[in-house]
Enzyme design. Structure first.
Site, PDB file in Angstrom:
ATOM      1  N   MET A  80       0.677  -1.311  -0.044  1.00  0.00           N
ATOM      2  CA  MET A  80       0.032   0.043   0.143  1.00  0.00           C
ATOM      3  C   MET A  80       0.883   1.174   0.000  1.00  0.00           C
ATOM      4  O   MET A  80       2.041   1.151   0.204  1.00  0.00           O
ATOM      5  CB  MET A  80      -0.814  -0.050   1.157  1.00  0.00           C
ATOM      6  CG  MET A  80      -1.919  -1.124   1.209  1.00  0.00           C
ATOM      7  SD  MET A  80      -2.951  -1.082   2.672  1.00  0.00           S
ATOM      8  CE  MET A  80      -3.986   0.231   2.303  1.00  0.00           C
ATOM      9  N   HIS A  81       0.097   2.485  -0.319  1.00  0.00           N
ATOM     10  CA  HIS A  81       0.695   3.748  -0.272  1.00  0.00           C
ATOM     11  C   HIS A  81       1.742   4.242  -1.123  1.00  0.00           C
ATOM     12  O   HIS A  81       2.256   5.285  -1.076  1.00  0.00           O
ATOM     13  CB  HIS A  81       1.300   3.817   1.247  1.00  0.00           C
ATOM     14  CG  HIS A  81       0.465   3.419   2.461  1.00  0.00           C
ATOM     15  ND1 HIS A  81      -0.669   3.856   2.810  1.00  0.00           N
ATOM     16  CD2 HIS A  81       1.061   2.430   3.497  1.00  0.00           C
ATOM     17  CE1 HIS A  81      -1.054   3.385   3.843  1.00  0.00           C
ATOM     18  NE2 HIS A  81      -0.442   2.338   4.361  1.00  0.00           N
ATOM     19  N   ASP A 239      -2.863  -4.768   0.564  1.00  0.00           N
ATOM     20  CA  ASP A 239      -2.369  -6.042   0.863  1.00  0.00           C
ATOM     21  C   ASP A 239      -2.992  -6.185   2.451  1.00  0.00           C
ATOM     22  O   ASP A 239      -3.574  -7.417   2.638  1.00  0.00           O
ATOM     23  CB  ASP A 239      -0.847  -6.086   1.392  1.00  0.00           C
ATOM     24  CG  ASP A 239      -0.010  -4.974   1.897  1.00  0.00           C
ATOM     25  OD1 ASP A 239      -0.932  -3.847   2.445  1.00  0.00           O
ATOM     26  OD2 ASP A 239       0.950  -4.909   2.183  1.00  0.00           O
TER      27      ASP A 239
END
Length: 490
Positions: A80-81, A239
């Protein structure tokens, strides 16, 4: 069959899951190592993810053809991110700044001054942290304005792979929650945050719930993956969101503790629960209509890998845990704080640093290894401490990731959390949850909850055995961060 694809930090994994929840084949391809030009920086090449995805998907599709199996739908998950920046033609403008990049604290400070710390939490349910996508965009605007001027689309890592598969610019609600641009409470982009930060809304991908179909496999993607052109692709989840689906964490009271490169304690909630101090993340769940809170340790499994690669590259993980198993609970006073990439929960400090504390001449290699395993568990216990403070119920804890696979680390977790922990018959991580979302999207199951009920089964319950020693050590662990705070700053 349903295909789940996990675009992780270390590699991409593809699995095929049948309607009984059995993983029938799995393939993986490693990524190139994280590029870190300076301390705290972390970048990867999005086209390396695409190469790995083609390789992993191609492997499972060869098996499918050889066994006469058809893939009905595809679900995506991944780290992520990350911030993937594309031009108007969909070309990558620069390497992606990924989740563990810590260079953007000045941009966080600017957001807090411009929008306000409390207002940011009110709008997005989260504080401005260096891990989040928006702060990375702002760093590029300040330091690489020539690249910023060419941006037309912003995606997260797995959504770049989706773009290559389908040609669609799309993102799911759970992943979008980690960009700092989503109004998490109302499940929509925050026009107020985007406007204040100077981010055009046209850059942001279309929003979908996790099991919604948001694209179909393009002919050119079919030719390099083996997937049939036109196969539906659902939105999926980041995830942690997909991993929670794969572990059945859907009802209040259900909690997962997952140790991958990072570590996450994840609890489902019926409504958005905000921590006024921003120590926990509040995100949309991958399942429509519910939310979740989670605490994150940046350097969880990374701690074990770092230790092995740096000090004992000739030994495997099993060799090291065998040595650690001979050491008593509490590591004879040695402690490890796992702040290799700063820390998120509960400290929100990108400048935090890792350390061994209490080392004596009598400590052995096994003590160091056990201290690493215990230190990671202590860092996750910090999240359970916050859950108690915020009255978030914890009725069952399911373990996932590398921390669930070794008997020593899972026993350490039961002892540190002072709570029995569950293992699942098949803990397949985010790729499994992505496959369940894919099946839900084509009505193999009527809901995400029904998909989990049909496919997820507990295999064992592990009670605490050395909880007293761990509860005695935890307060000592908690004193380390305040003692070291600021020591390593200029």
């Amino acid at each position: 069959m349903f295909l789940g694809v996990d675009v992780g930090t270390g590699g991409t994994r593809a699995i095929l899951v049948d309607r009984d929840g059995r993983v029938v084949v799995s393939e993986a391809c490693e990524h190139q190592p994280i590029h870190s030009a300076e301390i705290g920086w972390a970048e990867q090449d999005p086209d390396d993810w695409w190469h790995a995805a083609k390789t992993a998907i191609g492997g499972v599709m060869r098996w499918a053809r050889e066994n006469g199996k058809a893939v009905e739908s595809v679900g995506l998950t991944g780290q992520m991110h990350g911030c993937v920046m594309l031009d108007a033609d969909g070309k990558v403008l620069r390497p992606a700044l990924i989740w563990c990049d810590q260079r953007t604290q000045p941009q966080c400070d600017w957001l807090n001054e411009t929008i306000g710390y409390e207002r940011m939490i009110e709008l997005t349910c989260n504080p401005a942290l260096p891990n989040f996508t928006l702060t990375k965009l702002l760093w590029v605007r300040e330091h690489q304005p020539e690249i910023f001027a060419k941006i037309a689309h912003v995606l997260c890592p797995k959504d770049y792979v989706r773009y290559k598969l389908t040609g669609e610019y799309a993102i799911d609600m759970q992943e979008a929650s980690g960009t700092l641009l989503l109004d998490v409470t109302y499940r929509r982009w925050s026009t107020e945050v985007a406007a204040a930060a100077g981010i055009p809304m046209s850059w942001l991908p279309s929003l979908f719930e996790g099991p919604e179909v948001c694209g179909r496999i393009l002919p050119e993607a079919s030719s390099v993956t083996g997937l049939a052109a036109g196969t539906p692709v659902v939105a999926g989840a980041g995830d942690q969101g997909a991993g929670a689906v794969g572990m059945g964490i859907l009802e209040p009271g259900s909690v997962s503790a997952t140790i991958g490169t990072s570590g996450v304690v994840f609890a489902a909630t019926a409504a958005p629960t905000k921590d006024a101090h921003g120590r926990l993340h509040t995100f949309c769940h991958a399942a429509p209509g519910i939310w979740h809170v989670m605490g994150v340790t940046n350097g969880a499994g990374l701690s074990f890998r770092y230790f092995r690669d740096t000090f004992t590259p000739q030994l495997g993980y099993d060799d090291l845990t065998a040595l650690a198993a001979k050491v008593p609970a509490g590591s004879d006073g040695m402690l490890w704080v796992p702040y290799l990439f700063g820390e998120r929960t509960p400290h929100l400090d990108p400048d935090a640093r890792a350390a061994f504390i209490g080392v004596t001449a009598s400590h052995t290699l096994g003590h160091f290894v056990r201290a690493v395993l215990e230190g990671v568990a202590f860092s996750l216990k910090d999240t359970f401490t916050l859950f108690e403070e915020l009255a978030i119920p914890v009725e069952k804890i399911r373990l996932g990731g590398g921390g669930a696979r070794g008997p020593l680390w899972r026993q350490i977790q039961a002892d540190v959390y002072n709570h029995s922990v569950e293992l699942l018959e098949a803990e397949e991580g985010g790729a499994f949850g992505a496959a369940l979302l894919a099946g839900t999207g084509v009505n193999a199951w009527p809901s995400v909850q029904a998909a989990c009920a049909a496919t997820i089964r507990a295999a064992a319950v592990i009670p605490p055995t050395s909880a007293a020693a761990m509860q005695a050590a935890y307060p000592r662990y908690r004193r380390i961060y305040p003692a070291l705070k600021g020591v390593f700053q200029a």
